[in-house]
Design an enzyme around this catalytic site. Structure first.
Site, short mmCIF file in Angstrom:
data_model
loop_
_atom_site.label_atom_id
_atom_site.label_comp_id
_atom_site.label_asym_id
_atom_site.label_seq_id
_atom_site.Cartn_x
_atom_site.Cartn_y
_atom_site.Cartn_z
N ARG A 1 11.07 -0.68 -9.09
CA ARG A 1 10.59 -1.87 -8.36
C ARG A 1 11.21 -3.14 -8.95
NH1 ARG A 1 6.10 0.09 -5.35
NH2 ARG A 1 5.44 2.06 -6.21
N LEU B 1 3.91 7.68 -13.19
CA LEU B 1 4.31 7.06 -11.93
C LEU B 1 3.27 5.99 -11.64
CD1 LEU B 1 5.30 10.13 -9.69
CD2 LEU B 1 6.84 8.51 -10.79
N ASP B 2 3.71 4.89 -11.02
CA ASP B 2 2.76 3.84 -10.66
C ASP B 2 1.71 4.39 -9.70
OD1 ASP B 2 4.50 2.13 -11.92
OD2 ASP B 2 5.43 1.46 -10.04
N LYS B 3 0.59 3.71 -9.65
CA LYS B 3 -0.48 4.10 -8.72
C LYS B 3 0.08 4.23 -7.30
CE LYS B 3 -5.14 2.74 -7.44
NZ LYS B 3 -6.21 1.74 -7.57
#
Ligand code: URA
Length: 242
Positions: free
Chosen positions: A197, A110-112
């Site tokens: 995103r 998962l992205d930061k």
């Protein structure tokens, strides 16, 4: 895993210390099996499934053997990486676990700045089974958007023709359901870089916040707070694939 292992190597690979430190633990009678201290750190012991229930180290039950599988509620601001700078997801695990061999890794990333359900394991076969495109494991996200939905996004995502910038293969069909003017549930089967995103960027929007609340039919438990983790059960692993 072979059926037996040298005690010093097993405990060193589980992060309890160097082999010398394991010898010291044994010398101090801190390694206890079935109620009796072990006296030979070089001896081979049987890797029975119930070993963690029968062995204590300094009075604490032995950690799970190889085949560790966890779910974790990833908080915002930590990175799914072993080596990038800044706070890493692995710092949420006991320090000893960060020294385990084979290493514990996240299953996908998962992205930061994405929160929610992430799985971790030291079992390479399980990791590959979950990330393999063959198994079509679904990943479910709730996205909070900067601008109101236009109304055509669900059709565009479902078409299986959406091309993300810089890629040469269209995205597999994805499902989007509006939850409000600026929020949506998105279900994808792929795991491309910044996928959700970039999907919204491709339809002129911007994701302000992103949270994963389910993988397959395995939901993030309501009582698992950000930063907390727990072991996956066999039923949880089945749920990932359903
Ligand atoms: N899609 C994203 O854009 N980010 C994530 O962290 C996961 C899916």
């Amino acid at each position: 895993m072979s059926n037996t292992a040298r005690l010093d190597r097993l405990l060193a690979n589980m992060g309890y210390g160097s082999r010398n430190e394991i010898h010291e633990l044994v010398r101090r009678e801190m390694v206890v099996l079935d109620g009796a201290p072990l006296d030979d750190a070089s001896a081979r012991i049987k890797l029975a499934a119930d070993l963690p229930a029968r062995m204590t180290i300094g009075g604490e039950p032995l950690d799970p053997l190889q085949g560790l599988a966890l779910m974790l509620h990833k908080p915002l601001g930590v990175t799914c990486s072993h080596k990038e700078s800044g706070p890493l997801i692995y710092s949420l695990l006991p320090a000893r676990w960060r020294r385990r061999e084979p290493a514990i890794s996240t299953i996908g990333r998962l992205d930061k700045e994405t929160s929610g359900l992430i799985l971790l394991t030291d079992d390479g076969a399980l990791l590959h089974r979950i990330i393999s495109p063959k198994h079509h494991v679904t990943k479910h996200y709730v996205a909070t958007l900067a601008r109101p939905l236009r109304g055509d996004e669900a059709g565009i995502f479902a078409a299986g023709t959406l091309m993300l910038e810089g890629e040469d293969k269209p995205l597999a069909p994805a499902v989007m359901e509006a939850l409000g003017p600026t929020s949506a549930r998105v279900t994808v089967t792929e795991g491309r870089y910044h996928q959700v995103r970039r999907m919204f960027a491709a339809v002129g929007n911007h994701v302000d916040a992103l949270h994963r609340d389910r993988i397959g039919t395995l939901a993030l438990p309501a009582d698992l707070n950000p930063g907390e983790f727990r072991a996956l059960t066999a039923a949880d692993i089945t749920a990932v694939f359903s």
